[in-house]
Write an enzyme that holds these catalytic residues in place. Sequence first.
Site, PDB file in Angstrom:
ATOM      1  N   TYR A   1       0.972  -1.098  -0.089  1.00  9.73           N
ATOM      2  CA  TYR A   1       0.018   0.039   0.027  1.00  9.73           C
ATOM      3  C   TYR A   1       0.791   1.402   0.052  1.00  9.73           C
ATOM      4  O   TYR A   1       0.390   2.274  -0.407  1.00  9.73           O
ATOM      5  CB  TYR A   1      -1.076   0.096   1.445  1.00  9.73           C
ATOM      6  CG  TYR A   1      -2.235  -0.518   0.998  1.00  9.73           C
ATOM      7  CD1 TYR A   1      -2.275  -1.931   0.550  1.00  9.73           C
ATOM      8  CD2 TYR A   1      -3.311   0.286   1.309  1.00  9.73           C
ATOM      9  CE1 TYR A   1      -3.604  -2.492   0.602  1.00  9.73           C
ATOM     10  CE2 TYR A   1      -4.665  -0.554   1.296  1.00  9.73           C
ATOM     11  CZ  TYR A   1      -4.786  -1.870   0.831  1.00  9.73           C
ATOM     12  OH  TYR A   1      -6.098  -2.209   0.559  1.00  9.73           O
TER      13      TYR A   1
ATOM     14  N   LYS B   1       2.932 -15.320   1.806  1.00 10.97           N
ATOM     15  CA  LYS B   1       3.124 -15.910   0.545  1.00 10.97           C
ATOM     16  C   LYS B   1       4.856 -16.073   0.303  1.00 10.97           C
ATOM     17  O   LYS B   1       5.101 -15.513  -0.777  1.00 10.97           O
ATOM     18  CB  LYS B   1       2.414 -15.135  -0.860  1.00 10.97           C
ATOM     19  CG  LYS B   1       2.365 -15.582  -1.944  1.00 10.97           C
ATOM     20  CD  LYS B   1       1.304 -16.709  -2.156  1.00 10.97           C
ATOM     21  CE  LYS B   1       1.474 -17.362  -3.599  1.00 10.97           C
ATOM     22  NZ  LYS B   1       0.410 -18.585  -3.456  1.00 10.97           N
TER      23      LYS B   1
ATOM     24  N   ASP C   1      -3.463 -17.923  -0.231  1.00  9.60           N
ATOM     25  CA  ASP C   1      -4.145 -18.647  -0.952  1.00  9.60           C
ATOM     26  C   ASP C   1      -5.012 -19.617  -0.021  1.00  9.60           C
ATOM     27  O   ASP C   1      -6.273 -19.920   0.089  1.00  9.60           O
ATOM     28  CB  ASP C   1      -3.763 -19.258  -2.441  1.00  9.60           C
ATOM     29  CG  ASP C   1      -2.514 -19.857  -2.168  1.00  9.60           C
ATOM     30  OD1 ASP C   1      -1.868 -20.129  -1.079  1.00  9.60           O
ATOM     31  OD2 ASP C   1      -2.073 -20.443  -3.067  1.00  9.60           O
TER      32      ASP C   1
ATOM     33  N   ASP D   1      -6.279  -6.746   4.179  1.00 15.63           N
ATOM     34  CA  ASP D   1      -7.579  -6.249   3.521  1.00 15.63           C
ATOM     35  C   ASP D   1      -8.341  -7.248   2.787  1.00 15.63           C
ATOM     36  O   ASP D   1      -9.719  -7.300   3.221  1.00 15.63           O
ATOM     37  CB  ASP D   1      -7.131  -5.232   2.507  1.00 15.63           C
ATOM     38  CG  ASP D   1      -8.335  -4.517   1.718  1.00 15.63           C
ATOM     39  OD1 ASP D   1      -9.074  -3.945   2.240  1.00 15.63           O
ATOM     40  OD2 ASP D   1      -7.980  -4.528   0.475  1.00 15.63           O
TER      41      ASP D   1
ATOM     42  N   ASP E   1     -12.243  -8.807   4.653  1.00 14.88           N
ATOM     43  CA  ASP E   1     -13.708  -8.961   4.099  1.00 14.88           C
ATOM     44  C   ASP E   1     -14.159 -10.359   4.017  1.00 14.88           C
ATOM     45  O   ASP E   1     -15.496 -10.291   4.238  1.00 14.88           O
ATOM     46  CB  ASP E   1     -13.431  -8.517   2.525  1.00 14.88           C
ATOM     47  CG  ASP E   1     -13.854  -6.862   2.652  1.00 14.88           C
ATOM     48  OD1 ASP E   1     -13.283  -6.071   3.671  1.00 14.88           O
ATOM     49  OD2 ASP E   1     -14.298  -6.330   1.673  1.00 14.88           O
TER      50      ASP E   1
HETATM   51  C1  IPM Z   1     -10.098  -0.961   4.382  1.00 18.52           C
HETATM   52  C2  IPM Z   1     -10.735  -0.222   3.088  1.00 18.52           C
HETATM   53  C3  IPM Z   1      -9.440   0.459   2.733  1.00 18.52           C
HETATM   54  C4  IPM Z   1      -8.227  -0.371   2.760  1.00 18.52           C
HETATM   55  C5  IPM Z   1      -9.447   1.249   1.272  1.00 18.52           C
HETATM   56  C6  IPM Z   1     -11.095   2.316   1.590  1.00 18.52           C
HETATM   57  C7  IPM Z   1      -8.565   2.330   1.100  1.00 18.52           C
HETATM   58  O1  IPM Z   1     -10.640  -1.151   2.330  1.00 18.52           O
HETATM   59  O2  IPM Z   1     -10.089  -0.386   5.166  1.00 18.52           O
HETATM   60  O3  IPM Z   1     -10.223  -2.260   4.272  1.00 18.52           O
HETATM   61  O4  IPM Z   1      -8.141  -0.827   1.554  1.00 18.52           O
HETATM   62  O5  IPM Z   1      -7.529  -0.231   3.501  1.00 18.52           O
HETATM   63 MG    MG Z   2     -11.000  -3.393   2.714  1.00 15.71          MG
END
Ligand code: IPM
Ligand code: MG
Length: 356
Positions: free
Chosen positions: A140, A191, A223, A247, A251
């Site tokens: 990032y 990885k 993975d 990240d 999710d």
């Molecule tokens: C998160 C979001 C952010 C990230 C974005 C909005 C920049 O997806 O906080 O997980 O990728 O860190």
């Molecule tokens: Mg995110």
Amino acid sequence: MKKVLILPGDNIGPEIVTEAVKVLHRVDNKFNLGIELDYAHLGGAGLDAQGSPCPQETLDKARQSDAILLGAVGGPQWDHVERHLRPEQGLLTIRSELDLFGNLRPAIMYPQLAHASSLKPEFVSGLDILIVRELVGGIYFGEPRGIRTLEDGQREGYNTYKYSESEIRRIGKVAFEAAMVRNKRLCSVDKSNVLEATVLWREIISDMASDYPEVELSHMYVDNAAMQLVKQPKQFDVLVTGNMFGDILSDTAAMLTGSIGMLPSASLEKNGRGMYEPCHGSAPDIAGQGVANPLATILSLAMMLRYSLSAPDAANAIEQAVSAVLDQGLRTADILTQGTKQVGTVEMGDAVVAAL
Ligand code: IPM
Ligand code: MG
């Protein structure tokens, strides 16, 4: 006196933050916390009001506060703006400027929501995972980065994935310490079969294990970790990983619990000051309709009280109130299942306040 900075952000951000602030006022009175609130802009709101997705005033106020509560940033309204002015850039800037390297993302299954998950209840009931994500390094932020033109005239996009030993050690420490107060199992995700940056990651994390003999450390390729999260999620206690893998995996883990609308997060610097935000985004598709789920933001507030404001009783009370409201059968649209009652953002916030 504790100073809390509120960053409502964009789209559903202001709606969900309003509910969390009501809850904060309630616990402030009930537990005599002496909270002082201030407000600032971040994301598209910052760009529109002050010409920057992370205005200097916001950074100044953030540095003077004990904790920050953020709604969410971003939306198609700002799709046309230059990359360095995008709302997401504001979020990345404040994380980096405040050195909020330790991102804690718990994925907890509320028993009341077992049927809201897309996985069968037996795979997710009782689920309680903590993802520790490094937040201010890795691909990032790695330099060099950009889009350049090659000799043959075509363009090439490039980024740099790197982690220094000290960056790995400080996030490793957060993860091992988190594991110590939980079930003492830590899985480090990398990885290292392909990427050198994560060869070093694995080496350093392994080296640290001797300082935490009670913690059972394992390693997994990313993975496989993605697969295991949807196959057998309850095998995990604490996961630690870099910025990009964290990240993505957070999710996935969020969705196991039924809705990303339930999951809070904390982003901490080395002295425990932090920024607290729901794991979900700014949901432009439902903004302004009063239907967004405020519980992830309210639960982020609980994390703030626990980690940055030394008010564990208030944190517990909020978490119990959320559970009580779910017991009452109240649900926003994202967690609605048969036999429960649909409520809007404000009603859900009011119900939590009432349960307190
Ligand atoms: C998160 C979001 C952010 C990230 C974005 C909005 C920049 O997806 O906080 O997980 O990728 O860190
Ligand atoms: Mg995110």
